[in-house]
Scaffold this motif. Structure first.
Motif, PDB file in Angstrom:
ATOM      1  N   HIS A  30      35.636  29.706  45.569  1.00 27.55           N
ATOM      2  CA  HIS A  30      35.634  30.802  44.598  1.00 27.55           C
ATOM      3  C   HIS A  30      37.064  31.191  44.223  1.00 27.55           C
ATOM      4  CE1 HIS A  30      31.872  31.201  47.013  1.00 27.55           C
ATOM      5  NE2 HIS A  30      31.332  31.343  45.807  1.00 27.55           N
ATOM      6  N   TRP A  31      37.885  30.166  44.067  1.00 28.49           N
ATOM      7  CA  TRP A  31      39.286  30.404  43.732  1.00 28.49           C
ATOM      8  C   TRP A  31      39.437  31.209  42.466  1.00 28.49           C
ATOM      9  CZ3 TRP A  31      40.803  28.693  39.010  1.00 28.49           C
ATOM     10  CH2 TRP A  31      39.979  27.737  38.387  1.00 28.49           C
ATOM     11  N   TYR A  32      38.569  31.072  41.514  1.00 24.31           N
ATOM     12  CA  TYR A  32      38.706  31.772  40.239  1.00 24.31           C
ATOM     13  C   TYR A  32      38.623  33.281  40.417  1.00 24.31           C
ATOM     14  CZ  TYR A  32      33.780  30.671  41.057  1.00 24.31           C
ATOM     15  OH  TYR A  32      32.563  30.484  41.632  1.00 24.31           O
ATOM     16  N   TRP A  33      37.804  33.714  41.402  1.00 25.97           N
ATOM     17  CA  TRP A  33      37.734  35.164  41.677  1.00 25.97           C
ATOM     18  C   TRP A  33      39.048  35.678  42.251  1.00 25.97           C
ATOM     19  CZ3 TRP A  33      34.622  38.301  39.500  1.00 25.97           C
ATOM     20  CH2 TRP A  33      33.340  37.901  39.130  1.00 25.97           C
ATOM     21  N   PHE A  34      39.698  34.879  43.081  1.00 29.52           N
ATOM     22  CA  PHE A  34      40.984  35.288  43.638  1.00 29.52           C
ATOM     23  C   PHE A  34      42.048  35.356  42.549  1.00 29.52           C
ATOM     24  CE2 PHE A  34      38.797  33.802  47.405  1.00 29.52           C
ATOM     25  CZ  PHE A  34      39.167  34.725  48.357  1.00 29.52           C
ATOM     26  N   VAL A  35      42.010  34.372  41.635  1.00 29.17           N
ATOM     27  CA  VAL A  35      42.970  34.409  40.533  1.00 29.17           C
ATOM     28  C   VAL A  35      42.730  35.643  39.659  1.00 29.17           C
ATOM     29  CG1 VAL A  35      43.736  33.222  38.444  1.00 29.17           C
ATOM     30  CG2 VAL A  35      43.267  31.908  40.529  1.00 29.17           C
ATOM     31  N   LEU A  36      41.452  35.900  39.344  1.00 33.66           N
ATOM     32  CA  LEU A  36      41.128  37.034  38.483  1.00 33.66           C
ATOM     33  C   LEU A  36      41.473  38.358  39.161  1.00 33.66           C
ATOM     34  CD1 LEU A  36      39.848  38.194  35.917  1.00 33.66           C
ATOM     35  CD2 LEU A  36      37.624  38.070  37.077  1.00 33.66           C
ATOM     36  N   CYS A  37      40.997  38.562  40.385  1.00 31.31           N
ATOM     37  CA  CYS A  37      41.242  39.836  41.083  1.00 31.31           C
ATOM     38  C   CYS A  37      42.709  40.008  41.447  1.00 31.31           C
ATOM     39  CB  CYS A  37      40.371  39.927  42.340  1.00 31.31           C
ATOM     40  SG  CYS A  37      38.603  40.006  41.987  1.00 31.31           S
ATOM     41  N   GLY A  38      43.386  38.902  41.835  1.00 34.47           N
ATOM     42  CA  GLY A  38      44.820  39.004  42.129  1.00 34.47           C
ATOM     43  C   GLY A  38      45.603  39.403  40.895  1.00 34.47           C
ATOM     44  N   GLY A  39      45.242  38.802  39.731  1.00 32.18           N
ATOM     45  CA  GLY A  39      45.916  39.185  38.488  1.00 32.18           C
ATOM     46  C   GLY A  39      45.654  40.635  38.124  1.00 32.18           C
ATOM     47  N   ILE A  40      44.396  41.079  38.295  1.00 31.33           N
ATOM     48  CA  ILE A  40      44.075  42.484  38.010  1.00 31.33           C
ATOM     49  C   ILE A  40      44.849  43.417  38.927  1.00 31.33           C
ATOM     50  CG2 ILE A  40      42.224  44.188  38.059  1.00 31.33           C
ATOM     51  CD1 ILE A  40      40.310  41.998  37.167  1.00 31.33           C
ATOM     52  N   GLY A  41      44.913  43.059  40.215  1.00 26.72           N
ATOM     53  CA  GLY A  41      45.669  43.889  41.160  1.00 26.72           C
ATOM     54  C   GLY A  41      47.144  43.947  40.816  1.00 26.72           C
ATOM     55  N   PHE A  42      47.714  42.803  40.418  1.00 22.57           N
ATOM     56  CA  PHE A  42      49.130  42.767  40.054  1.00 22.57           C
ATOM     57  C   PHE A  42      49.382  43.607  38.806  1.00 22.57           C
ATOM     58  CE2 PHE A  42      52.912  40.960  38.116  1.00 22.57           C
ATOM     59  CZ  PHE A  42      53.770  40.831  39.198  1.00 22.57           C
ATOM     60  N   ILE A  43      48.486  43.494  37.827  1.00 23.26           N
ATOM     61  CA  ILE A  43      48.643  44.276  36.597  1.00 23.26           C
ATOM     62  C   ILE A  43      48.487  45.771  36.894  1.00 23.26           C
ATOM     63  CG2 ILE A  43      47.618  44.746  34.346  1.00 23.26           C
ATOM     64  CD1 ILE A  43      46.905  41.768  34.187  1.00 23.26           C
ATOM     65  N   VAL A 501      45.887  43.567  47.513  1.00 19.88           N
ATOM     66  CA  VAL A 501      44.624  44.305  47.376  1.00 19.88           C
ATOM     67  C   VAL A 501      43.672  43.569  46.451  1.00 19.88           C
ATOM     68  CG1 VAL A 501      43.600  46.441  46.489  1.00 19.88           C
ATOM     69  CG2 VAL A 501      45.627  46.548  47.928  1.00 19.88           C
ATOM     70  N   GLY A 502      44.216  43.035  45.337  1.00 19.52           N
ATOM     71  CA  GLY A 502      43.374  42.255  44.442  1.00 19.52           C
ATOM     72  C   GLY A 502      42.778  41.041  45.130  1.00 19.52           C
ATOM     73  N   LEU A 503      43.587  40.358  45.947  1.00 20.23           N
ATOM     74  CA  LEU A 503      43.079  39.204  46.676  1.00 20.23           C
ATOM     75  C   LEU A 503      42.121  39.616  47.786  1.00 20.23           C
ATOM     76  CD1 LEU A 503      46.361  37.094  46.999  1.00 20.23           C
ATOM     77  CD2 LEU A 503      44.494  36.759  45.377  1.00 20.23           C
ATOM     78  N   ALA A 504      42.335  40.800  48.344  1.00 17.36           N
ATOM     79  CA  ALA A 504      41.494  41.251  49.451  1.00 17.36           C
ATOM     80  C   ALA A 504      40.086  41.613  48.998  1.00 17.36           C
ATOM     81  CB  ALA A 504      42.138  42.448  50.145  1.00 17.36           C
ATOM     82  N   ILE A 505      39.941  42.007  47.732  1.00 17.52           N
ATOM     83  CA  ILE A 505      38.609  42.407  47.253  1.00 17.52           C
ATOM     84  C   ILE A 505      37.637  41.231  47.283  1.00 17.52           C
ATOM     85  CG2 ILE A 505      37.343  43.211  45.238  1.00 17.52           C
ATOM     86  CD1 ILE A 505      39.714  44.999  44.579  1.00 17.52           C
ATOM     87  N   PRO A 506      37.925  40.094  46.634  1.00 18.86           N
ATOM     88  CA  PRO A 506      36.967  38.978  46.755  1.00 18.86           C
ATOM     89  C   PRO A 506      36.874  38.435  48.167  1.00 18.86           C
ATOM     90  CG  PRO A 506      38.963  38.265  45.633  1.00 18.86           C
ATOM     91  CD  PRO A 506      39.046  39.744  45.750  1.00 18.86           C
ATOM     92  N   PHE A 507      38.006  38.450  48.885  1.00 18.87           N
ATOM     93  CA  PHE A 507      37.949  37.985  50.267  1.00 18.87           C
ATOM     94  C   PHE A 507      36.995  38.838  51.084  1.00 18.87           C
ATOM     95  CE2 PHE A 507      39.368  38.354  54.660  1.00 18.87           C
ATOM     96  CZ  PHE A 507      39.392  37.028  55.055  1.00 18.87           C
TER      97      PHE A 507
END
Length: 789
Positions: A30-43, A501-507
């Motif tokens: 589910h790498w795409y969720w990490f990319v999406l949530c990590g980007g949202i967290g960074f933004i 935090v963005g990465l931690a949400i899908p994790f």
């Protein structure tokens, strides 16, 4: 025992590593969720930094010096070398000075001095920006009564402005005049042209005095370096220049208070000395008056000299009296000699040295006596010359006795006078110790009072001089200076935190979803809970048809059934091993689906295959094939006239595939399966077909599968991903351990590659795109991952 423990530990370590690998595999799926949530967290973190007011740290260092060195003149002058602070309870401890910096009283003075109850802002759409030097100033006329409030000031022209507040309050003001604001009281507004012209709206945040003091005290921090007596002061504030001014004001106010306190000690000391001078001066005057009166009464000029003279006079009188007594004794002896001798004799010369007449008479008398004695050598007493001499001697003797008598009377008078004077002096000498003691007491009191008076006069002058040289006991060694980088927010930390935090949400969702999932998700979920081997794995079918294995089919699922066929040949090595039984934990796990497609894959290989629908309680196989289930196994058991060929019917999907339906649902399915007709039927089928596949009810619900397993050469336990509970694997484990079902194997059905832990190609390496099937239908979109199947 040791080898067994090593094996256990090694097994546990292998399981732990495998669990980590499984989790990593699921996360990577589910790498795409990490990319999406990590980007949202960074933004989100970047947006937070964009609209968060930075806080800067202003630092300063103050050296606390020894008060003894600064107040040495005052301390030693006023109290003989001691420190004034030691006499009046003071302390120069760096800890005490740090506590002084933390006092509300000091911060209240700073807030009042800087008029810091008012903050000025430029209003913004997201956040307001504080202004350090606005082009106008508002003075609070009664700061202690301010409750607080927020206002907006808008310039009307060069002399007028409007102040409004949410809630409807609005008032026009003229610069240079006072105005009353709700919750604030009277304020005076004055322009500050040196900081620019008044343009645009300004937001005014007015706080109560205690509120602003509490805020600034929270922003102030103090650390102590006791080794060198240094206070490290810190102040956190959004505006660097204003923060520096506030911290500078704190330090200056502290030093002013310290200097005022120390001058107060000096002023108090001078006042104390002045009071003591008045008191000691009055006492000294009283003692000096007593001495004056005492000396006048005793007629004393110099007590010591007069006492010495008195002793000398007494000694002189005694000496004179002794001389007079001696002279009287001599007179008595001479008188006795003159009046009592028969023959004249020579008298001693200079008996009374101070009486020249008497001494002359004695000389003349002795000369006559010597003359008479010389003539008596040649003459007699009757000789006229001798008689003349005797007459002269007699006359001279009478004159001498008369002279001695006068001298005696004179010496007696002198003796009596000396005796009287000696007695008076003796009495005065006896009174000298008492008078002298009294005088010495008065003189000692006078000396003490006089020395104390002089001491106080000296100390008053020294204290006044030292007051002019008094300085604070601390000095700034590092003036307030703001750090170049903000204290908060930390840009790198916030961005990293937002990303994490963005990465931690899908994790967290994936981990918790996996942790709380009670259904089978992966192959490891099975291998960790049972020793039963896995005979094959069937992927999820993207089509609704029951029969997915057809002639010429090259789909992934068809290839998986072909691989299953190959695996089953290793379990059915005996030529007589033909019967395979399929069961599961509960309904809906795909037994009928697997049975039909497994039978079809054997039929495609040229083998004659018959599928027995032995779920007598809820037949499903005939429904899937749209088969008329009128005559089946139940009829065969009930009607002895029926032959096995009467219940065997073509499947209609392949020439080598046949079907035995369940027939009518009997009232007693378990007893029906115990009929001897079943043995007869199985013997006939073994002789007529290459493979016999029995579809049975779930073994977790009824015992039908166990009754039928005695006729099977291989029992296949079907589990379905995300359908079968992990706890239900214990049923297969119990059947395997107890031997109730012989040669048991597990088949995993309906495997979904996305997020299910099977994204590695199922271990077969065909390289097919499992997301697409021949029917053109696509697997579930990735964005529907969160919806469980």
């Amino acid at each position: 025992m040791k080898d067994w423990q090593d094996d256990v530990f090694e097994s546990q370590g292998t399981d732990n590593r495998q669990g980590i690998f499984d989790l990593v595999r699921k996360l990577l799926a589910h790498w795409y969720w990490f990319v999406l949530c990590g980007g949202i967290g960074f933004i989100a973190a970047y947006t937070h930094l964009r609209y968060t007011t930075p806080i800067y740290r202003i630092n300063a260092r103050v050296l606390v010096t020894d008060q003894q060195s600064n107040a040495n003149a005052m301390g030693q002058g006023a109290f003989g070398g001691g420190n004034l602070t030691s006499y009046f309870g003071g302390s120069n401890s760096v800890d005490n000075e740090a506590e002084v910096f933390k006092t509300r009283y000091l911060m209240k003075q700073v807030v009042s001095k800087l008029n810091a109850q008012i903050k000025y802002y430029h209003p913004g759409r997201v956040r307001d920006i504080e202004i350090h030097r606005p082009p106008f100033e508002i003075m609070l006329l009664d700061p202690d009564s301010v409750r607080g409030g927020t206002f907006v000031l808008e310039a009307l022209d060069a002399q007028h402005a409007k102040i409004r507040q949410e809630g409807g309050f609005s008032i026009d003001v003229t610069y240079g005049n006072s105005v009353r604001l709700p919750g604030v009281g009277e304020v005076f507004i004055s322009p500050q042209p040196q900081f620019g012209s008044i343009e645009g709206p300004y937001k005014l945040s007015i706080a109560s005095l205690d509120g602003r003091v509490g805020e600034y005290m929270g922003r102030l921090s103090i650390t102590i370096n006791k080794q060198v007596s240094i206070l490290n002061l810190g102040f956190s504030y959004p505006l660097q220049r204003k923060g520096e001014e506030i911290l500078h004001a704190v330090i200056q106010q502290y030093m002013e208070n310290n200097l005022r306190d120390r001058n107060a000690i000096a002023d108090s000391t001078i006042a104390f000395i002045e009071n003591r001078l008045l008191y000691v001066g009055r006492e000294l005057g009283d003692v000096e008056g007593d001495i004056q009166e005492f000396r006048q009464d005793r007629q004393l000029a110099d007590m010591s000299a007069q006492s010495q003279m008195l002793l000398q006079s007494s000694n002189e009188y005694v000496k004179q009296l002794a001389e007079v007594e001696l002279q009287l004794d001599i007179l008595d002896t001479v008188t006795t000699l003159l009046s009592g001798q028969a023959n004249e004799r020579v008298l001693p010369n200079a008996v009374i040295p101070e009486d020249a007449v008497f001494n002359g008479q004695v000389t003349q008398y002795n000369a006559l006596v010597l003359e008479r004695d010389r003539r008596l050598l040649s003459a007699t007493l009757d000789n006229p010359a001798i008689k003349t001499l005797n007459q002269q001697l007699n006359t001279l003797r009478q004159d001498m006795l008369a002279n001695l008598d006068n001298t005696r009377r004179r010496l007696t008078i002198t003796r009596n006078s000396l005796r009287q004077k000696t007695g008076q002096l003796d009495r005065k000498v006896r009174d000298v110790p008492a008078v002298e003691r009294t005088y010495l007491d008065l003189a000692r009191q006078q000396q003490i009072k006089q020395e104390l008076y002089l001491f106080l006069l000296q100390r008053r002058e020294e204290t006044a001089i030292s007051k002019t040289a008094t300085i604070s006991n601390s000095r700034v060694i590092d003036p307030p200076k703001s750090a170049s980088a903000p204290l908060s927010p930390k840009r790198s930390s916030i961005l990293l935190t937002g990303l994490l935090v963005g990465l931690a949400i899908p994790f967290s969702i994936i981990y918790l979803r996996d942790l709380t999932n009670t259904r089978i998700e992966s192959r490891e979920d099975i291998t960790k809970r049972t020793q039963v081997s896995i005979v094959g794995e069937i992927a999820h079918s993207g089509i609704r048809e029951t029969l997915v294995v057809t002639p010429g089919s090259r789909t992934a699922i068809a290839e998986q059934f072909r691989a299953l066929r190959t695996n089953l040949t290793f379990y059915l090595k005996d030529p007589q091993a033909k019967v395979m039984l399929l069961t599961s934990s509960m309904s809906g796990e795909g037994k009928s689906f697997v049975a039909l497609n497994m039978a079809m894959v054997f039929a495609l290989s040229g083998k004659r295959v018959v599928v027995m629908e032995m779920d007598l309680r809820k037949p499903n196989l005939s429904v899937k094939l749209d088969f008329a289930n009128k005559v089946g196994f139940t009829n065969f058991v009930i009607d002895p006239s029926l032959a096995p060929s009467d219940v065997i019917a073509p499947s209609g999907v392949h020439d080598n595939l046949f079907l035995i339906g369940s027939g009518p649902i009997p009232p007693n399915p378990a007893e029906t399966l115990l009929s001897n007709r079943l043995n007869e039927l199985m013997t006939n089928l073994r002789a007529s077909f290459d493979y016999i596949i029995i579809d049975t009810p779930p073994v977790g619900l009824v015992t039908d599968a166990q009754l039928l397993s005695q006729h099977a050469d291989l029992s296949i336990y079907v589990v379905r991903q995300r359908r079968t509970y992990k706890s239900q694997l214990q049923i297969a484990e119990d059947l395997y351990r107890s031997g109730k079902i012989k040669q048991l194997a597990i088949l995993i059905n309906d495997i979904k590659p996305r997020g299910g832990g099977y994204g590695y190609g199922y271990g077969y390496g065909y390289g097919y795109g499992y997301g697409y099937y021949d029917n053109g239908k696509k697997d579930k979109p990735w964005w529907k991952f969160w919806v469980k199947n």
